[in-house]
Design a protein around this motif. Structure first.
Motif, PDB file in Angstrom:
ATOM      1  N   SER A 104       0.834  -1.213   0.000  1.00 52.35           N
ATOM      2  CA  SER A 104       0.000   0.000   0.000  1.00 52.35           C
ATOM      3  C   SER A 104       0.864   1.256   0.000  1.00 52.35           C
ATOM      4  CB  SER A 104      -0.960   0.004   1.192  1.00 52.35           C
ATOM      5  OG  SER A 104      -0.291  -0.336   2.363  1.00 52.35           O
ATOM      6  N   LEU A 107      -2.422  -1.444  -6.925  1.00 50.97           N
ATOM      7  CA  LEU A 107      -3.793  -1.108  -6.518  1.00 50.97           C
ATOM      8  C   LEU A 107      -4.813  -2.092  -7.095  1.00 50.97           C
ATOM      9  CD1 LEU A 107      -3.574   2.767  -6.888  1.00 50.97           C
ATOM     10  CD2 LEU A 107      -3.706   1.477  -4.741  1.00 50.97           C
ATOM     11  N   ALA A 121      -5.288  -7.699  -4.634  1.00 58.98           N
ATOM     12  CA  ALA A 121      -5.730  -7.994  -3.267  1.00 58.98           C
ATOM     13  C   ALA A 121      -6.706  -6.928  -2.746  1.00 58.98           C
ATOM     14  CB  ALA A 121      -4.523  -8.178  -2.352  1.00 58.98           C
ATOM     15  N   SER A 122      -6.629  -6.639  -1.420  1.00 58.25           N
ATOM     16  CA  SER A 122      -7.550  -5.676  -0.798  1.00 58.25           C
ATOM     17  C   SER A 122      -6.748  -4.677   0.016  1.00 58.25           C
ATOM     18  CB  SER A 122      -8.495  -6.423   0.155  1.00 58.25           C
ATOM     19  OG  SER A 122      -7.734  -6.954   1.239  1.00 58.25           O
ATOM     20  N   GLY A 123      -7.423  -3.644   0.502  1.00 53.59           N
ATOM     21  CA  GLY A 123      -6.749  -2.646   1.330  1.00 53.59           C
ATOM     22  C   GLY A 123      -6.040  -3.273   2.521  1.00 53.59           C
ATOM     23  N   GLN A 124      -6.721  -4.185   3.199  1.00 52.06           N
ATOM     24  CA  GLN A 124      -6.113  -4.829   4.371  1.00 52.06           C
ATOM     25  C   GLN A 124      -4.874  -5.619   3.990  1.00 52.06           C
ATOM     26  OE1 GLN A 124      -9.436  -4.713   3.670  1.00 52.06           O
ATOM     27  NE2 GLN A 124     -10.646  -5.520   5.349  1.00 52.06           N
ATOM     28  N   LEU A 125      -4.985  -6.391   2.908  1.00 48.58           N
ATOM     29  CA  LEU A 125      -3.851  -7.239   2.514  1.00 48.58           C
ATOM     30  C   LEU A 125      -2.676  -6.390   2.039  1.00 48.58           C
ATOM     31  CD1 LEU A 125      -5.899  -9.990   0.714  1.00 48.58           C
ATOM     32  CD2 LEU A 125      -4.356 -10.416   2.627  1.00 48.58           C
ATOM     33  N   ARG A 126      -2.962  -5.334   1.296  1.00 46.10           N
ATOM     34  CA  ARG A 126      -1.864  -4.493   0.800  1.00 46.10           C
ATOM     35  C   ARG A 126      -1.117  -3.818   1.947  1.00 46.10           C
ATOM     36  NH1 ARG A 126      -5.845  -3.299  -3.215  1.00 46.10           N
ATOM     37  NH2 ARG A 126      -6.375  -1.315  -2.209  1.00 46.10           N
ATOM     38  N   ASN A 127      -1.812  -3.584   3.057  1.00 43.81           N
ATOM     39  CA  ASN A 127      -1.145  -2.999   4.221  1.00 43.81           C
ATOM     40  C   ASN A 127      -0.131  -3.949   4.830  1.00 43.81           C
ATOM     41  OD1 ASN A 127      -2.189  -0.422   4.346  1.00 43.81           O
ATOM     42  ND2 ASN A 127      -3.956  -1.010   5.597  1.00 43.81           N
ATOM     43  N   LYS A 128      -0.293  -5.222   4.629  1.00 47.48           N
ATOM     44  CA  LYS A 128       0.603  -6.234   5.203  1.00 47.48           C
ATOM     45  C   LYS A 128       1.586  -6.766   4.182  1.00 47.48           C
ATOM     46  CE  LYS A 128       0.459  -7.613   9.391  1.00 47.48           C
ATOM     47  NZ  LYS A 128       1.693  -8.070  10.017  1.00 47.48           N
ATOM     48  N   SER A 153     -13.292  -6.282  -8.528  1.00 52.61           N
ATOM     49  CA  SER A 153     -12.299  -5.954  -7.512  1.00 52.61           C
ATOM     50  C   SER A 153     -11.968  -7.208  -6.735  1.00 52.61           C
ATOM     51  CB  SER A 153     -12.874  -4.896  -6.564  1.00 52.61           C
ATOM     52  OG  SER A 153     -11.892  -4.490  -5.625  1.00 52.61           O
ATOM     53  N   TYR A 154     -10.776  -7.230  -6.116  1.00 51.66           N
ATOM     54  CA  TYR A 154     -10.441  -8.269  -5.149  1.00 51.66           C
ATOM     55  C   TYR A 154     -10.513  -9.660  -5.774  1.00 51.66           C
ATOM     56  CZ  TYR A 154     -10.120  -9.945  -0.291  1.00 51.66           C
ATOM     57  OH  TYR A 154      -9.716 -10.502   0.895  1.00 51.66           O
TER      58      TYR A 154
END
Ligand SMILES: Cc1cc2nc3c(=O)[nH]c(=O)nc-3n(C[C@H](O)[C@H](O)[C@H](O)COP(=O)(O)OP(=O)(O)OC[C@H]3O[C@@H](n4cnc5c(N)ncnc54)[C@H](O)[C@@H]3O)c2cc1C
Ligand code: SF4
Lengths: 327, 176
Positions: free
Chosen positions: A75, A95, A98-105, A236-237
């Motif tokens: 992210s 972008l 994956a998803s916002g949560q996964l990209r953060n990790k 998405s996703y």
């Protein structure tokens, strides 16, 4: 999940030292590794936690390129102003994944090394040469809709699922590593992945215990247009059925530079000089784009359910090239 | 192992394999975070770690000993709801409620990301990506709602983001 021992490393040197035996693996974001450990597809004996290594910076180099630490989250990389402005295809690819949560990790290094999404690879009850060498490939005559049409072997037809790696390939990235003996290596992304051949369980040229420390991008191509187009089952996703990363310049009505890489088609983010050779020097036209697609698929092979990927990717490539070269 | 969750310190003896989600639910009695798929696909387990939303099922508790962890219980309580919790209630942003804690934690993280100027897959301009309904849907796609309460979830989030009707539905260029 099988049990394991755990060590947290504070430096890259300590991480390679702690990775001291067979069955030892690094864990970064854990979003792929833990998923596979829960299913016992992966059963490491020891985890070396590299998530706190001081490798989470993005730095500009004097030659105009960027050096990206292996622990930079997807992210942060996607949102970095320098990446957006100079390497938009990379932001777009990240972008789209994956998803916002996964990209953060998810980390830069871990993303490069994520394993295939072949259904049989995940299913311990099915033979799979990638999971258990020598047992056979269930996908070959099974459900292979999401699998590869380029670069396959009779032993494995898996795809590499990353979006980011496709952009990295179009951008001529270099993977920088630290080996167990303390040596550093610089490996072009073009040499980083291996074709399955008869050893589909070996996916990259990394040696056991070798740590990715950075990924380098060369200075951006002046005046290039960047596009990442991903085609998937939902908006998405979802992983790519087909994706195209393109970096193209047009000068005096002719294509001057073309870098095109493909996701969802092969066992590695795919790039083929013949595709670019069919384009450079040509005036943009559907005929030229069609010739590029012919070059890409000259050796393509479908396996039944995934036959549709060849016409789908052809149309995706042509649409991407139109967008890249539109006035 | 030691943890800071919702501002409280805990010392816990747990198996090394314990996920952050299982730590909260099974060891600390914080059962607001839900286990849906346990594979990072549904978002019901979303927590905030150092202010960032993550899937707590796909990470090991042992890796988060020095982090600030916030679960739905830490965002607000029945007598003192977080604005997003209140908006989910007033907009009926759920039916069965199982995905709701994850939706709300995810929305808190997502609004913070938007405030930092982070773009999304649907942003036409990656350097200027104001929130609207389409952006909210894309940015929340990591949270699945089996009851498909999505329109009301978007309403709740749009209200907390302070979006006007025009801001929510701007004219968009349709890709060729
Ligand atoms: C539901 C879901 C949907 C997804 N959708 C997409 C998608 O659409 N597109 C996409 O591209 N990806 C997608 N992903 C995959 C995601 O991008 C990867 O899981 C993630 O990038 C892996 O990074 P990580 O840091 O979590 O890796 P980890 O799980 O920590 O590690 C993965 C592997 O890399 C090794 N490793 C990690 N870092 C290093 C290093 N520095 N040096 C050497 N070895 C290392 C580990 O040992 C392990 O073998 C999805 C994942 C999930 C769960
Ligand atoms: S395609 Fe590869 S990963 Fe899938 S079953 Fe065959 S050998 Fe295993």
């Amino acid at each position: 999940m099988r049990s394991f021992t755990y060590a947290r490393a504070d430096t890259a040197e300590q991480a390679v030292r702690d990775n001291d035996a067979d069955g030892c693996v690094f864990i970064a974001g854990g979003t792929n590794l833990l998923d596979l450990m829960k299913l016992q597809v992966e059963t490491p004996e020891k985890l070396v936690d590299i998530s706190r290594l001081p490798l989470a910076e993005i730095e500009e180099r004097e030659d105009g390129g960027l050096t990206i630490g292996a622990l930079v989250p997807n992210s942060d990389l996607a949102a970095d102003r320098r990446v957006i402005e100079k390497y938009e295809v990379l932001s777009r690819a990240l972008l789209a994944g994956a998803s916002g949560q996964l990209r953060n990790k998810a980390s830069t290094g871990g993303n490069l090394l994520q394993r295939t999404r072949c259904y049989y690879f995940y299913d311990l009850a099915s033979p799979c040469n990638k999971r258990e060498p020598g047992t056979g490939c269930s996908a070959m005559g099974g459900f292979n809709r999401v699998l590869a049409v380029l670069g396959t072997s009779e032993h494995c037809i898996a795809t590499h699922p990353s979006d980011m790696a496709v952009a990295m390939r179009a951008l001529d990235a270099t993977v920088v590593t630290l080996k167990k003996d303390g040596d550093k290596r610089r490996i072009s992304i073009h040499d980083f992945y291996r074709l399955p051949g008869d050893t589909p369980h070996i996916e990259t040229v990394l040696e056991p215990g070798e740590l990715i420390t950075h990924v380098e991008l060369p200075a951006p191509v002046e005046g290039a247009r960047h596009v990442y187009r991903k085609v998937r089952d939902r908006a998405s996703y979802a992983f790519a059925l087909v994706s195209v990363a393109g970096v193209v310049t047009v000068e005096d009505g002719r294509i001057a530079h073309a870098a095109l890489a493909f996701g969802g088609l092969g066992p590695m983010p795919w790039r083929d000089d013949a595709v670019e050779a069919a384009l450079v020097g040509q005036a943009p036209s559907d005929a030229a784009f069609g010739a590029a697609a012919d070059a890409l698929f000259r050796d393509a092979q479908g396996y039944g359910h995934n036959d549709f990927k060849i016409p789908l990717a052809r149309r995706t490539l042509i649409a991407t090239l139109r967008e890249l070269t539109a006035e | 192992m030691h943890f800071t969750i919702n501002g409280q310190h805990h010392e816990v003896e747990a198996d090394i394999r314990t996920s952050l989600l299982d730590l909260a639910r099974e060891h600390l009695g914080l059962t607001g975070s839900k286990k849906g798929c346990d594979h990072g696909q549904c978002g019901a387990c979303t927590m905030l770690v150092n202010g960032r939303r993550i899937n707590s099922c796909l990470t090991l508790a042992v890796m988060h000993q020095d982090d600030e962890i916030v679960t739905i219980e830490g965002l607000g309580q029945p007598d003192k709801l977080h604005p997003l919790q209140a908006a989910f209630v007033s907009h009926d942003g759920y039916q069965c409620g199982y995905c709701t804690p994850g939706q709300i934690c995810s929305a808190v993280g997502m609004l913070d990301e938007a405030k930092k100027g982070w773009p999304s897959h649907v942003s036409a301009d990656l350097t200027d990506a104001p929130l609207d309904d389409h952006e909210i849907s894309e940015r929340m796609s990591g949270n699945i709602c089996r009851c498909a309460a999505y329109p009301n979830i978007v309403d709740a989030i749009a209200e907390v983001a302070g979006l006007s009707d025009e801001q929510r539905q701007p004219e968009r260029e349709v890709a060729a």
